[in-house]
Write a protein that holds these residues in place. Structure first.
Motif, mmCIF file in Angstrom:
data_model
loop_
_atom_site.group_PDB
_atom_site.id
_atom_site.type_symbol
_atom_site.label_atom_id
_atom_site.label_comp_id
_atom_site.label_asym_id
_atom_site.label_seq_id
_atom_site.Cartn_x
_atom_site.Cartn_y
_atom_site.Cartn_z
ATOM 1 N N PRO A 145 30.473 74.773 45.536
ATOM 2 C CA PRO A 145 30.185 74.249 46.314
ATOM 3 C C PRO A 145 31.178 72.807 45.792
ATOM 4 O O PRO A 145 30.771 72.720 44.407
ATOM 5 N N LYS A 146 31.395 71.699 46.521
ATOM 6 C CA LYS A 146 32.220 71.080 45.687
ATOM 7 C C LYS A 146 31.376 69.741 46.235
ATOM 8 O O LYS A 146 31.491 68.445 46.156
ATOM 9 N N THR A 147 30.446 69.585 47.650
ATOM 10 C CA THR A 147 30.409 67.866 48.540
ATOM 11 C C THR A 147 28.631 68.087 48.840
ATOM 12 O O THR A 147 28.929 69.389 49.425
ATOM 13 N N GLY A 148 27.911 67.307 49.704
ATOM 14 C CA GLY A 148 27.218 67.367 50.236
ATOM 15 C C GLY A 148 26.762 66.017 50.564
ATOM 16 O O GLY A 148 27.312 64.681 50.684
ATOM 17 N N LEU A 149 26.399 66.051 52.112
ATOM 18 C CA LEU A 149 25.628 64.652 52.720
ATOM 19 C C LEU A 149 24.673 64.980 52.993
ATOM 20 O O LEU A 149 24.206 66.105 53.109
ATOM 21 N N ASN A 150 23.616 63.908 52.721
ATOM 22 C CA ASN A 150 21.881 63.535 53.257
ATOM 23 C C ASN A 150 22.268 63.726 54.479
ATOM 24 O O ASN A 150 23.042 63.334 55.532
ATOM 25 N N LEU A 151 20.668 64.039 54.946
ATOM 26 C CA LEU A 151 20.525 65.050 56.385
ATOM 27 C C LEU A 151 19.186 64.229 56.272
ATOM 28 O O LEU A 151 18.325 65.125 55.517
ATOM 29 N N ILE A 189 14.482 71.010 45.983
ATOM 30 C CA ILE A 189 14.017 72.263 46.605
ATOM 31 C C ILE A 189 14.914 72.111 47.681
ATOM 32 O O ILE A 189 15.528 72.894 47.821
ATOM 33 N N ALA A 190 14.911 70.972 48.675
ATOM 34 C CA ALA A 190 15.982 70.961 49.758
ATOM 35 C C ALA A 190 17.047 71.156 49.076
ATOM 36 O O ALA A 190 18.012 71.472 50.369
ATOM 37 N N ALA A 191 17.833 70.832 48.096
ATOM 38 C CA ALA A 191 19.690 70.690 48.038
ATOM 39 C C ALA A 191 19.202 72.212 47.441
ATOM 40 O O ALA A 191 20.541 72.650 47.814
ATOM 41 N N ALA A 192 18.631 72.779 46.419
ATOM 42 C CA ALA A 192 19.155 73.558 45.974
ATOM 43 C C ALA A 192 19.150 75.159 47.294
ATOM 44 O O ALA A 192 20.027 75.449 46.880
ATOM 45 N N ASN A 193 18.171 74.788 48.757
ATOM 46 C CA ASN A 193 18.266 75.730 49.822
ATOM 47 C C ASN A 193 19.479 75.981 50.283
ATOM 48 O O ASN A 193 19.362 76.536 50.651
ATOM 49 N N SER A 194 20.042 73.748 50.524
ATOM 50 C CA SER A 194 20.874 73.816 51.386
ATOM 51 C C SER A 194 22.251 74.271 50.742
ATOM 52 O O SER A 194 23.116 74.944 50.832
ATOM 53 N N GLU A 239 20.121 65.406 41.807
ATOM 54 C CA GLU A 239 19.466 65.902 39.977
ATOM 55 C C GLU A 239 20.379 67.324 40.572
ATOM 56 O O GLU A 239 21.223 68.413 39.092
ATOM 57 N N ARG A 240 19.649 68.329 41.468
ATOM 58 C CA ARG A 240 20.906 69.472 41.915
ATOM 59 C C ARG A 240 22.247 69.249 42.119
ATOM 60 O O ARG A 240 22.590 70.316 41.707
ATOM 61 N N PHE A 241 22.583 68.216 42.921
ATOM 62 C CA PHE A 241 23.724 68.795 43.171
ATOM 63 C C PHE A 241 24.728 68.482 42.306
ATOM 64 O O PHE A 241 25.927 69.065 41.647
ATOM 65 N N THR A 242 24.624 68.081 41.065
ATOM 66 C CA THR A 242 24.996 67.214 39.268
ATOM 67 C C THR A 242 24.707 68.769 39.008
ATOM 68 O O THR A 242 25.911 68.956 37.839
ATOM 69 N N LYS A 243 23.778 69.126 38.633
ATOM 70 C CA LYS A 243 23.671 70.482 38.017
ATOM 71 C C LYS A 243 24.899 71.556 38.204
ATOM 72 O O LYS A 243 25.174 72.627 37.799
ATOM 73 N N ALA A 244 24.838 71.482 39.674
ATOM 74 C CA ALA A 244 25.737 72.524 40.349
ATOM 75 C C ALA A 244 27.444 71.625 40.382
ATOM 76 O O ALA A 244 28.097 72.664 40.902
#
Length: 296
Positions: free
Chosen positions: A44-50, A28-33, A73-78
């Protein structure tokens, strides 16, 4: 802007757990971000965990790995990758992402270009605030909770693709400000009046039972206060449905302003791709006395 044809979109979002399952919380946190990038029409291309984590209370890091796995998992899906991140000690768990995406500089969607005559489409049901609050209190049926979680983890790339393909004039994702705050900002930014029909708002089946105390979040009151002076209420409005106008959403849908003649096709396209609750909830008119008009 990096070149004449390439610009960066950057956004950041994180929050405390809205569900008890660590993996789902990460999803949920990933999808929301990711949603803010999609709402602008970006990729979206990259993300950094917070991460904020109470390791003094949980030295074994019981939930941390599952949180990170859910987000990954959500970033991979994206089709995006996680490059790293940063973790700090905190008294309460917090999790989210800084996300970088790409977009054409001349094809950026904002919430400030809705046009009179447009129809307003919302791609996800409302009520996640009520449902997550009820779940924390042990009062929400599992079936309803699971359906809400499926909605919250669903990526808003569906809405992005639909709004691009059907020539939307403006868009925003619906999150913490609720439909009230986000539609208000669209109306003010576009210098128009937004007319919403409460009876047309898509809701999770069975969620109406929780649109009351003690399931109203503090955000419901602040969202109502935020827009109060710019809302006109016509007719006898259903007080229960009115609560959904104010309810703060987590990883909510895309609200898009689409040319009227393309609205039905846009709804059909969204539903065919998995946004099964997508529907027209109102329209855009010339600026009147108030920014928002609510009707039955």
């Amino acid at each position: 802007r990096l070149t004449d044809e390439l610009a960066l979109v950057q956004t950041i979002d994180f929050f405390p757990p809205v569900v008890n399952d660590a993996y789902r919380y990460g999803q949920i946190a990933a999808a929301n971000s990711l949603s803010d990038v999609y709402a602008m029409g970006g990729i979206p291309k990259t993300g950094l965990n917070l991460v904020g984590y109470p390791d003094d209370k949980d030295p074994n890091l019981t939930w941390l790995a599952d949180m990170l796995k859910g987000g990954a998992e959500r970033f991979t899906k994206a089709g995006a990758v996680i490059l790293g991140g940063h973790t700090v000690r905190d008294t309460e768990i917090k999790f989210g992402y800084a996300v970088t995406g790409i977009i054409h500089p001349q094809k950026i969607y904002t919430n400030a270009n809705a046009r009179p005559g447009d129809k307003l489409i919302l791609t996800k049901p409302l009520g996640t605030g009520f449902i997550t609050t009820a779940h924390k209190r042990g009062d929400c049926p599992d079936a309803l909770f699971n359906i809400a979680c499926e909605s919250m983890v669903q990526l808003n790339d569906i809405g992005r693709d639909v709004m691009i393909e059907h020539g939307a004039h403006a868009a925003t994702d619906v999150t913490g400000f609720g439909l009230a705050g986000h539609s208000f900002e669209m109306a003010m930014g576009s210098n128009v009046t937004i007319v919403l029909n409460l009876s047309k708002l898509p809701l999770f089946a069975g969620v109406e039972a929780f649109a009351r105390k003690p399931y109203l979040t503090r955000a419901s009151a602040t969202n109502a206060s935020y827009v109060e002076s710019e809302v006109s209420k016509e007719g006898k409005l259903d007080p229960v449905r009115l609560e959904f106008f104010y309810d703060a959403q987590t990883s909510g849908g895309i609200l898009m302003s689409v040319p009227a003649e393309k609205a039905d096709a846009a709804v059909a396209a969204a539903r065919s791709r998995g946004a099964t609750a997508a529907c027209v909830i109102g329209e855009v008119v010339e600026r009147g006395g108030k920014a928002i008009v609510l009707r039955e």
